[in-house]
Design a protein around this motif. Structure first.
Motif, PDB file in Angstrom:
ATOM      1  N   LEU A 139       1.034  -1.309  -0.022  1.00  0.00           N
ATOM      2  CA  LEU A 139      -0.139  -0.061  -0.084  1.00  0.00           C
ATOM      3  C   LEU A 139       0.785   1.227  -0.119  1.00  0.00           C
ATOM      4  O   LEU A 139       0.437   2.443   0.093  1.00  0.00           O
ATOM      5  N   GLY A 140       2.112   0.977  -0.088  1.00  0.00           N
ATOM      6  CA  GLY A 140       3.100   2.197  -0.166  1.00  0.00           C
ATOM      7  C   GLY A 140       3.056   2.944   1.212  1.00  0.00           C
ATOM      8  O   GLY A 140       3.617   3.897   1.273  1.00  0.00           O
ATOM      9  N   ASN A 141       2.762   2.041   2.397  1.00  0.00           N
ATOM     10  CA  ASN A 141       2.764   2.713   3.708  1.00  0.00           C
ATOM     11  C   ASN A 141       4.184   1.741   4.414  1.00  0.00           C
ATOM     12  O   ASN A 141       3.913   1.449   5.522  1.00  0.00           O
ATOM     13  N   CYS A 144       5.863   2.448   8.054  1.00  0.00           N
ATOM     14  CA  CYS A 144       4.861   2.324   9.220  1.00  0.00           C
ATOM     15  C   CYS A 144       3.751   1.203   9.259  1.00  0.00           C
ATOM     16  O   CYS A 144       2.718   1.257   9.337  1.00  0.00           O
ATOM     17  N   GLY A 145       4.320   0.113   8.811  1.00  0.00           N
ATOM     18  CA  GLY A 145       3.520  -1.355   8.843  1.00  0.00           C
ATOM     19  C   GLY A 145       3.504  -1.756  10.254  1.00  0.00           C
ATOM     20  O   GLY A 145       3.693  -1.108  11.302  1.00  0.00           O
ATOM     21  N   MET A 149      -6.003  -1.042   4.639  1.00  0.00           N
ATOM     22  CA  MET A 149      -6.779  -0.085   3.966  1.00  0.00           C
ATOM     23  C   MET A 149      -8.365  -0.748   4.205  1.00  0.00           C
ATOM     24  O   MET A 149      -8.437  -1.659   3.649  1.00  0.00           O
ATOM     25  N   GLU A 152     -11.105   3.098   1.163  1.00  0.00           N
ATOM     26  CA  GLU A 152     -10.072   4.117   0.889  1.00  0.00           C
ATOM     27  C   GLU A 152      -9.087   4.576   1.886  1.00  0.00           C
ATOM     28  O   GLU A 152      -8.276   5.535   1.593  1.00  0.00           O
ATOM     29  N   LEU A 154      -6.452   4.335   4.535  1.00  0.00           N
ATOM     30  CA  LEU A 154      -5.369   3.658   5.087  1.00  0.00           C
ATOM     31  C   LEU A 154      -4.805   3.703   6.504  1.00  0.00           C
ATOM     32  O   LEU A 154      -5.161   4.962   7.137  1.00  0.00           O
ATOM     33  N   HIS A 155      -4.591   2.575   6.988  1.00  0.00           N
ATOM     34  CA  HIS A 155      -4.410   2.569   8.541  1.00  0.00           C
ATOM     35  C   HIS A 155      -2.909   2.120   8.822  1.00  0.00           C
ATOM     36  O   HIS A 155      -2.292   1.106   8.054  1.00  0.00           O
ATOM     37  N   ALA A 156      -2.001   2.771   9.686  1.00  0.00           N
ATOM     38  CA  ALA A 156      -0.496   2.422   9.880  1.00  0.00           C
ATOM     39  C   ALA A 156      -0.471   1.762  11.357  1.00  0.00           C
ATOM     40  O   ALA A 156      -1.230   1.853  12.317  1.00  0.00           O
ATOM     41  N   LEU A 157       0.813   1.009  11.401  1.00  0.00           N
ATOM     42  CA  LEU A 157       1.167   0.561  12.610  1.00  0.00           C
ATOM     43  C   LEU A 157      -0.316  -0.258  13.237  1.00  0.00           C
ATOM     44  O   LEU A 157      -0.299   0.026  14.630  1.00  0.00           O
TER      45      LEU A 157
ATOM     46  N   THR B  12       0.494   8.434   4.520  1.00  0.00           N
ATOM     47  CA  THR B  12       1.099   7.832   5.774  1.00  0.00           C
ATOM     48  C   THR B  12       0.653   8.797   6.923  1.00  0.00           C
ATOM     49  O   THR B  12       0.271   8.417   7.845  1.00  0.00           O
ATOM     50  N   ALA B  15      -2.697   8.002   7.771  1.00  0.00           N
ATOM     51  CA  ALA B  15      -2.895   6.993   8.398  1.00  0.00           C
ATOM     52  C   ALA B  15      -2.285   7.085   9.712  1.00  0.00           C
ATOM     53  O   ALA B  15      -2.633   6.026  10.690  1.00  0.00           O
ATOM     54  N   THR B 191       8.649   0.658  -1.429  1.00  0.00           N
ATOM     55  CA  THR B 191       8.895   1.708  -2.056  1.00  0.00           C
ATOM     56  C   THR B 191       7.749   2.595  -1.867  1.00  0.00           C
ATOM     57  O   THR B 191       6.696   2.294  -1.942  1.00  0.00           O
ATOM     58  N   TYR B 229      -3.309   3.491  -4.659  1.00  0.00           N
ATOM     59  CA  TYR B 229      -3.013   4.883  -4.411  1.00  0.00           C
ATOM     60  C   TYR B 229      -4.210   5.825  -4.291  1.00  0.00           C
ATOM     61  O   TYR B 229      -4.072   6.869  -5.252  1.00  0.00           O
ATOM     62  N   ARG B 375      13.499  -0.568  14.354  1.00  0.00           N
ATOM     63  CA  ARG B 375      12.291  -0.071  15.247  1.00  0.00           C
ATOM     64  C   ARG B 375      12.302  -0.883  16.459  1.00  0.00           C
ATOM     65  O   ARG B 375      12.011  -0.289  17.443  1.00  0.00           O
TER      66      ARG B 375
END
Lengths: 169, 522
Positions: A139-141, A144-145, A149, A152, A154-157, B12, B15, B191, B229, B375
């Motif tokens: 997802l291009g994140n 911060c994985g 998603m 639409e 997106l959620h991180a960490l 990001t 998110a 990426t 995206y 991390r």
């Protein structure tokens, strides 16, 4: 509605007359908006899925007819791309990232947790019809994985606890 | 006068809670009767500091981060609107060491400007490259790009100027049509530089593609964007609309009578469509199956016409070349790798994000000086550079400089500049298995080594991991990888052996560990 052509092989002049009118109207509307585009099949399929949430296989003959393609061509494209769905999804689609950067941050454990929590495997829909779980490859994140998603957003960490909170809300 | 705040609208940052921060700031400002102007900029790329708020003050843009919505009342109370100190203060944004140590040529405006404001773009040097190009002959533009030493940033590193020259001189059909296609199908795990650029500085991509159109005589361009995206899609659509409105696109670009049209098309979740010929198939409305080469896309590409197809970062590097001159760009870098590369630090890394540096920086500097190690705080055991088809490298290779040739010589691949970090809990045989599994999921099916070899690869790795006649399985696996390398039609099958064999060579102990049967084939 099926009628014979004046000469030659019997063909359905207007295929898919038996389609539910919502699907039929959607296909015709989306085709009308995209017909002039070069290489219009992907934009058409995107448009249909955006409106219906999926591309019902029974619409394939109509799409093919309208775009002057064979049904095989439309089916071939529809089934090639992971994003296009031929089954009706749940209310929300959860795209869970399985790729390496998320793996390095615990994606495999989250995947196992998500499947257990929802009681479905990938591509499955929960019994109450609320969620469909899909794998996604990035997802291009990636810094911060683990990432996912929902629709639409997106959620991180994402931890197991955070996942539970997301699907509870 | 109202104070200006910058709060990223980038994916990001969102998110990590940027939307809640914006809401909290607006609510607190309303409560205090203050008028604020909030700019939704891109992310500067220091993700561990996101959401990062910047406040415009007479002393410059003061940064605070990472900000949570609950911190907002305290920030107001501390006087952050005047740039006063708070526990989250980072000082002037541009002086954050992670950002200050970078050499941003292509990504200079990301996070700085309002991404969708043409005037802000112009105020930061935007469209200067296009205006320079409008006063040049096509061959001169191509020459400048050639002289800059720019190579394709998608991963294959083919000299951009040579590709453009081929299209410029390609025989044309009766309709005279040529195309510019941007490969924005950034599918490599680890990426996100394309995404950051499209969200944070979309006019830069539009400008680069327009210059390419002028250089080769193409009047139509497509951006093939991955559907994962959605924010980049929205940003590009708005930016293109505004570029048309301001006369930067259309039939008469800036009154020059030059014509360039541009539109965005969405992919549909197929990794293979990052391969240029399957991308073209997909744009034409077909299954994303790889084409045989030759003919090269530069001769017969989209709809059979001569086509320049380049990655987002390649196009976005061009405006600076035209604006500042080929020599300026070429003077960065080492060996045959000229200019700079937007590197992406990803995976298990303390300070992940975007680092644009001139070629020549070492992996070790990136991983430790910029990235700060893992991390989790555990030792770095392996890194995968260049996406899912890149090699896994152990610590002994961390002094390799970022340079296409140095990486190739070391048995790796720089690719699109993504670096995925793993700590010492990683099981490298599982990573090797995943590489084969990924190839099986994403294979377009056209050639046999990739379509069938990938599935056989998963099976043989499973047997190897279960300890079933390991010497035999290893030789089978190496033989299979040899077939994939030499018998596949494109890079997917051809490069999948990279992660597999590198894991086997550098981390053999992970393949011989006795494993519980349950752990295999999960």
């Amino acid at each position: 509605m099926s009628q014979r052509r004046p000469v030659g092989v019997p063909l359905k002049a207007e295929p898919s007359a038996e389609l539910p009118s919502s699907e039929r109207d959607t296909v015709l509307e989306v085709v009308r908006q995209n017909r002039e585009l070069a290489g219009s099949l992907l934009p058409v399929l995107h448009g249909i899925q955006e409106r219906l949430g999926w591309v019902p296989p029974r619409t394939v003959p109509l799409i093919a007819f309208e775009l002057n393609l064979s049904r095989a061509e439309v089916h071939g494209v529809l089934s090639f791309y992971h994003y296009f769905r031929q089954k009706q999804p749940g209310e929300h689609v959860i795209y869970l990232c399985r790729a390496e950067a998320c793996q390095a941050q615990g994606a495999a454990a989250l995947e196992a947790h998500a499947k257990r929590k929802l009681g479905v495997d990938f591509h499955g829909t929960t019994a109450d019809g609320r969620y469909t779980l899909e794998p996604v490859y990035c997802l291009g994140n990636c810094a911060c994985g683990p990432s996912l998603m929902i629709d639409e957003e997106l959620h991180a960490l994402v931890t197991a606890a955070a996942f539970d909170e997301l699907v509870a809300s | 006068m109202s104070t200006t705040l910058y709060i990223p609208g980038e994916a990001t940052a969102r998110a990590l809670g940027a939307e809640a921060v914006v809401k909290a700031v607006s609510a607190e400002a309303a409560r205090r009767g203050l008028e604020l102007r909030i700019v939704r900029n891109g992310s500067r790329g220091a993700f561990w500091l996101e959401p990062l708020i910047e406040v415009q003050t007479p002393q410059g843009r003061m940064a605070y981060g990472p900000v949570r919505a609950k911190d907002i009342p305290a920030l107001f109370a501390a006087g952050f609107l005047e740039g006063k100190p708070h526990a989250l203060s980072l000082g002037p944004a541009a002086d954050i060491p992670y950002l200050k140590k970078q050499e941003r040529l292509c990504c200079a405006r990301i996070g700085v400007i309002d991404p969708l404001d043409v005037e802000d773009y112009r105020a930061h040097g935007g469209f200067a490259g296009l205006h320079a190009a409008l006063s040049m002959e096509p061959a001169q533009i191509v020459q400048a790009v050639t002289d800059s030493g720019l190579r394709g940033r998608g991963g294959a590193a083919f000299p951009t100027g040579i590709k453009w020259r081929t299209v410029l001189n390609a025989p044309i059909a009766a309709d005279g049509q040529k195309y510019i296609v941007c490969n924005a199908d950034e599918g490599d795990s680890g990426t996100f530089s394309d995404r950051l650029l499209m969200e944070g500085d979309p006019f830069c991509l539009i400008e680069g593609m327009t210059i390419a159109g002028l250089a080769v005589g193409a009047t139509r361009g497509y951006i093939y964007l991955r559907c994962e995206y959605p924010h980049a899609h929205a940003a590009l659509r708005t930016a293109i609309e505004r570029a048309y409105a301001k006369g930067y696109l259309g039939k008469d670009v800036q009154g020059s009578s030059k014509h360039f049209d541009l539109e965005v098309r969405l992919g549909a979740g197929a990794y293979i469509c990052g391969e240029e010929t399957s991308l073209l198939e997909s744009l034409e409305g077909r299954r994303g199956q790889v084409r045989f080469k030759p003919p090269l896309p530069a001769i017969a590409g989209l709809f059979g016409r001569p086509t320049v197809i380049n990655n987002v970062i390649t196009f976005a590097s061009v405006p600076a070349v035209l604006e500042r001159g080929a020599a300026y760009y070429r003077d960065f870098g080492m060996g045959r790798s000229r200019g700079s590369l937007p590197i992406q630090l990803a995976g298990n890394i303390a300070r992940g994000g975007l680092v644009e540096k001139a070629f020549g920086v070492t992996l070790r500097e990136l991983l430790y000086d910029f990235g700060g190690g893992t991390r989790t705080g555990r030792p770095i055991r392996a890194v995968q550079v260049g996406g899912p088809l890149g090699a896994y490298w152990p610590e002994s290779k961390f002094d390799t400089p970022l340079d296409y040739e140095a990486f190739a010589q070391g048995g790796g691949m720089l690719g699109h500049g993504g670096i995925v970090v793993f700590d010492d809990t990683v099981d490298m045989s599982a990573q090797a298995r995943y590489a084969m599994e990924f190839c099986a999921v994403e294979s377009c099916g056209k050639c046999t080594p990739c379509r069938i070899g990938s599935t056989r690869g998963v099976e043989v790795i499973d047997r190897l991991r279960s300890g079933d006649r390991p010497a035999l399985q290893e030789s089978l696996l190496r033989d299979l990888c040899n077939t994939l390398t030499h018998g596949s039609l494109c890079a997917l099958g051809g490069l999948t052996p990279f992660p597999v064999i590198s894991a086997l060579d550098h981390f053999p102990e992970d393949f011989s560990k006795p494993l519980a049967a349950a752990a295999v084939g999960r």
